[in-house]
Scaffold this motif. Structure first.
Motif, PDB file in Angstrom:
ATOM      1  N   ILE A 112      19.732  -3.453 -87.466  1.00 15.55           N
ATOM      2  CA  ILE A 112      19.348  -4.176 -88.692  1.00 15.55           C
ATOM      3  C   ILE A 112      18.339  -5.286 -88.373  1.00 15.55           C
ATOM      4  O   ILE A 112      17.394  -5.502 -89.134  1.00 15.55           O
ATOM      5  N   ASN A 113      18.521  -5.960 -87.226  1.00 15.67           N
ATOM      6  CA  ASN A 113      17.587  -7.033 -86.836  1.00 15.67           C
ATOM      7  C   ASN A 113      16.161  -6.507 -86.828  1.00 15.67           C
ATOM      8  O   ASN A 113      15.243  -7.108 -87.370  1.00 15.67           O
ATOM      9  N   GLU A 114      16.000  -5.356 -86.170  1.00 20.46           N
ATOM     10  CA  GLU A 114      14.664  -4.792 -86.050  1.00 20.46           C
ATOM     11  C   GLU A 114      14.135  -4.324 -87.412  1.00 20.46           C
ATOM     12  O   GLU A 114      12.952  -4.453 -87.702  1.00 20.46           O
ATOM     13  N   TYR A 119      10.397  -5.171 -91.942  1.00 18.57           N
ATOM     14  CA  TYR A 119      10.179  -5.519 -93.355  1.00 18.57           C
ATOM     15  C   TYR A 119       9.242  -6.719 -93.444  1.00 18.57           C
ATOM     16  O   TYR A 119       8.304  -6.743 -94.236  1.00 18.57           O
ATOM     17  N   LYS A 120       9.501  -7.704 -92.582  1.00 17.55           N
ATOM     18  CA  LYS A 120       8.658  -8.906 -92.611  1.00 17.55           C
ATOM     19  C   LYS A 120       7.236  -8.591 -92.157  1.00 17.55           C
ATOM     20  O   LYS A 120       6.288  -9.274 -92.522  1.00 17.55           O
ATOM     21  N   GLY A 121       7.126  -7.514 -91.362  1.00 18.12           N
ATOM     22  CA  GLY A 121       5.801  -7.081 -90.920  1.00 18.12           C
ATOM     23  C   GLY A 121       5.074  -6.279 -91.986  1.00 18.12           C
ATOM     24  O   GLY A 121       3.971  -5.785 -91.755  1.00 18.12           O
ATOM     25  N   TYR A 201      14.863   2.970 -83.793  1.00 16.56           N
ATOM     26  CA  TYR A 201      15.729   3.936 -83.111  1.00 16.56           C
ATOM     27  C   TYR A 201      17.028   3.285 -82.653  1.00 16.56           C
ATOM     28  O   TYR A 201      17.046   2.112 -82.281  1.00 16.56           O
ATOM     29  N   TYR A 202      18.104   4.032 -82.702  1.00 16.14           N
ATOM     30  CA  TYR A 202      19.397   3.491 -82.288  1.00 16.14           C
ATOM     31  C   TYR A 202      20.276   4.612 -81.765  1.00 16.14           C
ATOM     32  O   TYR A 202      20.000   5.795 -81.988  1.00 16.14           O
ATOM     33  N   GLU A 203      21.332   4.200 -81.076  1.00 11.12           N
ATOM     34  CA  GLU A 203      22.290   5.149 -80.513  1.00 11.12           C
ATOM     35  C   GLU A 203      23.420   5.336 -81.528  1.00 11.12           C
ATOM     36  O   GLU A 203      23.944   4.356 -82.045  1.00 11.12           O
ATOM     37  N   ARG A 204      23.778   6.564 -81.842  1.00 10.05           N
ATOM     38  CA  ARG A 204      24.868   6.776 -82.797  1.00 10.05           C
ATOM     39  C   ARG A 204      26.169   7.044 -82.070  1.00 10.05           C
ATOM     40  O   ARG A 204      26.225   7.855 -81.154  1.00 10.05           O
ATOM     41  N   ASN A 205      27.216   6.328 -82.485  1.00  7.28           N
ATOM     42  CA  ASN A 205      28.513   6.459 -81.807  1.00  7.28           C
ATOM     43  C   ASN A 205      29.462   7.359 -82.568  1.00  7.28           C
ATOM     44  O   ASN A 205      29.136   7.868 -83.627  1.00  7.28           O
ATOM     45  N   GLU A 206      30.669   7.463 -81.997  1.00  8.58           N
ATOM     46  CA  GLU A 206      31.687   8.222 -82.713  1.00  8.58           C
ATOM     47  C   GLU A 206      32.342   7.323 -83.744  1.00  8.58           C
ATOM     48  O   GLU A 206      32.262   6.106 -83.649  1.00  8.58           O
ATOM     49  N   ARG A 207      32.992   7.941 -84.721  1.00 10.32           N
ATOM     50  CA  ARG A 207      33.720   7.189 -85.727  1.00 10.32           C
ATOM     51  C   ARG A 207      34.740   6.260 -85.077  1.00 10.32           C
ATOM     52  O   ARG A 207      35.421   6.661 -84.144  1.00 10.32           O
TER      53      ARG A 207
END
Ligand code: UDP
Ligand code: MG
Length: 332
Positions: A112-114, A119-121, A201-207
């Motif tokens: 979310i930070n990125e 968005y600000k860019g 891009y991000y890493e998706r984890n398990e539930r």
């Protein structure tokens, strides 16, 4: 001006994970508020999609506990896409940006930070894209890949490996609101809006807990909805096959007539085969042509906007004027 962010989270029978993930969303929100990235009016918004367990009770309790939690509840279960759309539409008038995310903690909230930075860019849409599907089962990984290939072949523009984890500005949401279709597949509709967009891009984890609400049957339905609501290519395929069969049947007619004259056939065979070939081809072609019209009607009934204006010089002038008054206001 610091933007107001709403994190929109659809929840269906999530009593097991919600107590664990809700504080995670809140701490991300407060971290961003404290660092001055977003306004203190930002919220974590839960959409209860007609859950049959205690999900709504948990959401109500959370909203009493902390003003940064808000929730709304649908009258009944309408499915993930509808619940998400409802949340986004409710949020759009109260905030500058939304981030939609699942409530099971699978998507890395640090992205979310990125997203906010992008968005600000100047981006109005930021897609969260998973790096890899290593943690998915072999079956899910491969079926998902096949589905993306199929969709792009059908001419639908979707972002590869992007689920519904994305940032959208209120400007983009106001345009999404003009898409009046009922069978919604947000992943395919959002790229149609346009505007400056990018991916993080991000890493998706398990539930974290509980189980997936997307068993094979729901996955297939989503895939089918995706294809049929974005593309009428299946109808073009019928027409093309009809034309090919029409030509083949002409060859079949010639062949049966030749066989008749060479007297290599029993009585009545040639005429029967010729008729079958002719009607087979003619019927498929006719169905295809009817399909083309139905396809057009289908697209028309969607009532989609025909164009979306990105910028207007006179609005930019107004905005600049606003900014300059703001500056002069600060100087006082
Ligand atoms: N969800 C929903 N309504 C439904 C099914 C699912 O709002 O009918 C929500 C669910 O609570 C979760 C998100 O949609 O926040 C994604 O569902 P899930 O994690 O079960 O799907 P998966 O990640 O396995 O594809
Ligand atoms: Mg999930």
């Amino acid at each position: 001006m610091t933007p107001i962010l709403y994190i929109v989270i659809p929840c269906y029978n999530e009593q097991q994970v919600l107590p664990e993930t809700a504080p995670m969303f809140l701490s991300k929100l407060t971290e961003l508020i404290d660092s001055g990235e977003i306004s203190n009016d930002s919220r974590v918004m839960f959409v209860n999609d007609g859950s049959r367990d205690n999900t709504w009770e948990i959401i109500s309790a959370l909203s009493k506990e902390n003003e940064h939690y808000v929730g709304l509840s649908l009258s009944r279960n309408r499915g993930h896409q509808n619940a998400l759309l409802c949340g986004l539409m409710e949020a759009k008038d109260m905030c500058d940006i939304t981030v939609s995310i699942d409530c099971d903690g699978q998507d890395d909230i640090n992205a979310i930070n990125e997203m906010v930075k992008e968005y600000k860019g100047g981006c109005d849409i930021v897609y969260g894209v998973r790096n890899s599907r290593k943690k998915d089962s072999f079956f899910k990984r491969n079926t998902a890949q096949l589905f993306y290939k199929l969709l792009s072949w059908m001419g639908a523009n979707v972002v590869y490996n992007h689920a519904d984890y994305r940032l959208m500005s209120s400007k983009a949401l106001n345009e999404l609101a003009k898409f009046k279709e009922v069978n919604i597949y947000l992943r395919g509709m959002v790229p149609l809006i346009g505007f400056k967009s990018t991916s993080v891009y991000y890493e998706r984890n398990e539930r974290i807990a509980g189980e997936s609400h997307y068993p094979l049957s729901k996955m297939l339905k989503l895939a089918f909805d995706g294809i049929t609501s974005l593309s009428i290519k299946p109808m073009h395929i019928i027409t093309t096959v009809g034309i090919v069969i029409m030509f083949l049947s002409l060859a079949g007619i010639v062949w049966s007539v030749v066989a008749y004259f060479l007297q290599q056939s029993v009585a009545g065979w040639a005429s029967t085969i010729a008729l079958i070939c002719f009607f087979g081809g003619a019927q498929l072609l006719s169905i295809g042509i009817i399909g083309e019209y139905i396809g057009k009607i289908y697209m028309e009934t969607k009532n989609r906007p025909r164009y979306i204006v990105g910028e207007r010089t006179w609005e930019a002038d107004e905005k600049n004027a606003d900014n300059s008054t703001e500056v002069s206001g600060n100087e006082e």
